[in-house]
Design an enzyme around this catalytic site. Sequence first.
Site, PDB file in Angstrom:
ATOM      1  N   TYR A 196       0.868  -1.174   0.000  1.00  0.00           N
ATOM      2  CA  TYR A 196       0.000   0.000   0.000  1.00  0.00           C
ATOM      3  C   TYR A 196       0.909   1.229   0.000  1.00  0.00           C
ATOM      4  CZ  TYR A 196      -4.017   2.714   2.088  1.00  0.00           C
ATOM      5  OH  TYR A 196      -5.022   3.603   2.374  1.00  0.00           O
ATOM      6  N   GLU A 197       1.075   1.843  -1.190  1.00  0.00           N
ATOM      7  CA  GLU A 197       2.028   2.943  -1.344  1.00  0.00           C
ATOM      8  C   GLU A 197       1.320   4.292  -1.438  1.00  0.00           C
ATOM      9  OE1 GLU A 197       5.468   2.697  -1.856  1.00  0.00           O
ATOM     10  OE2 GLU A 197       5.864   0.662  -2.575  1.00  0.00           O
ATOM     11  N   ILE A 198       1.841   5.267  -0.714  1.00  0.00           N
ATOM     12  CA  ILE A 198       1.360   6.647  -0.782  1.00  0.00           C
ATOM     13  C   ILE A 198       2.450   7.519  -1.395  1.00  0.00           C
ATOM     14  CG2 ILE A 198       0.666   8.649   0.581  1.00  0.00           C
ATOM     15  CD1 ILE A 198      -1.503   6.586   0.503  1.00  0.00           C
TER      16      ILE A 198
END
Length: 411
Positions: free
Chosen positions: A382-384
């Site tokens: 889960y990349e921001i």
Amino acid sequence: MTIKRYWGTFLPIALALVMVDCSLPKKVKFKNPVDTRDRQIDYQTKKTYYFEALGVSVSNEFDGARLNGANQLNDSTITLYFAPENTPINKSPYYAFETWSELPRQVYFEFEYPKEFRHRYKPKRKKNGEWGIVDSVNVIKSDKGRMLRLMVDREPQLIAAQEINSSDDVEQWYLQHILDSNDFVHLGSAGQSSLGRNIPVLDIYRGSPEGKPIVVLLTRQHPPEVTGFFAFQEFVETVVESSVLSTEFLSKYRVLAFPNLNPDGVDLGHWRHNSNGVDLNRDWSKYRQPEVENVVSFITEISKKDGGEIILGLDFHSTYEDVFYTNKTRRGTTLPHFIDDWFERLEKDIKDYEVNEKDSNSNKPVSKGWFLYGQGAVGITYEIGDHTPKERIVEIGEASSLAMMELLLEK
């Protein structure tokens, strides 16, 4: 007589080795293995640099700092040198320093990196206890990377590539916002890092833990990836908030949340690695690093002890843009339709939001591959984005948490 002496000497040792081997987490094979044995790192010298002619001080004497050298270039400019803990390493130059001045004055800080690295992160500033992004008009391109124009005075201010969240900061967050008044959140420890720092775990459930399917949340494998940590914070805070949904969810499911998987790297101001010079998100196969071995052991032992199946793993990171890295394999996993349903909900629930998914089965030993190959579970990285606004991160973190709980309750 000789045989008896042989077995009398070596049988206890053999049994001990068998017992130790049985207690170790099961190793997982990947197509492209990575050597995660210890590698030497270069420690930065902790000191405060004082430039008498300018009356300006620059320091790295705090947790999360990264400053490898400082020199006065001229009557208005100080060159700051930033280097990684070791190489090869991702091209993500991290920096963090504190500065102040005897008298108010304008100073230019020139950022210098080793020649193979380029500036990546927009400077953030903390002054009077508040973080903010430095106005772009004060960030000037230079031959060496970037030059920062800054007004300094007696009040120290922190300048960093990303907001600093040291091990102490992380601890204060979960003590105040997660554990306080939530008796269904159980603070534990997955063990210690290579340098003896605690690896905290938030064990979250209502009632008995026995038989509850397990959702695992991970973050800070890579120290500077703070925007991913912000999403993790909002995700966990939504899970534990006082709501009918949360109560129902935690009565059926169990969440194991690890808010600081790499405390050594975080506090040492590393660009990416742990104190042994290793990328922890390449060690989810043979577990050569204590951080990963301890976390994997904790998860698998909890699952075995209480009979809870590991069904979902979310590993929160940061990169250049918002993106979800998923495994192509869905059929036969614990939640074969979860990813598609989850992404559909996010696009429905978040205004003007389009999911950016990149799907491929993990070839290298990363966490999302460990969940798939080792547990038959759904694993997602889960990349921001580095520069995703905090308000947007809060919105995405909350919506993704709500959607996860609702979908799993429909299962």
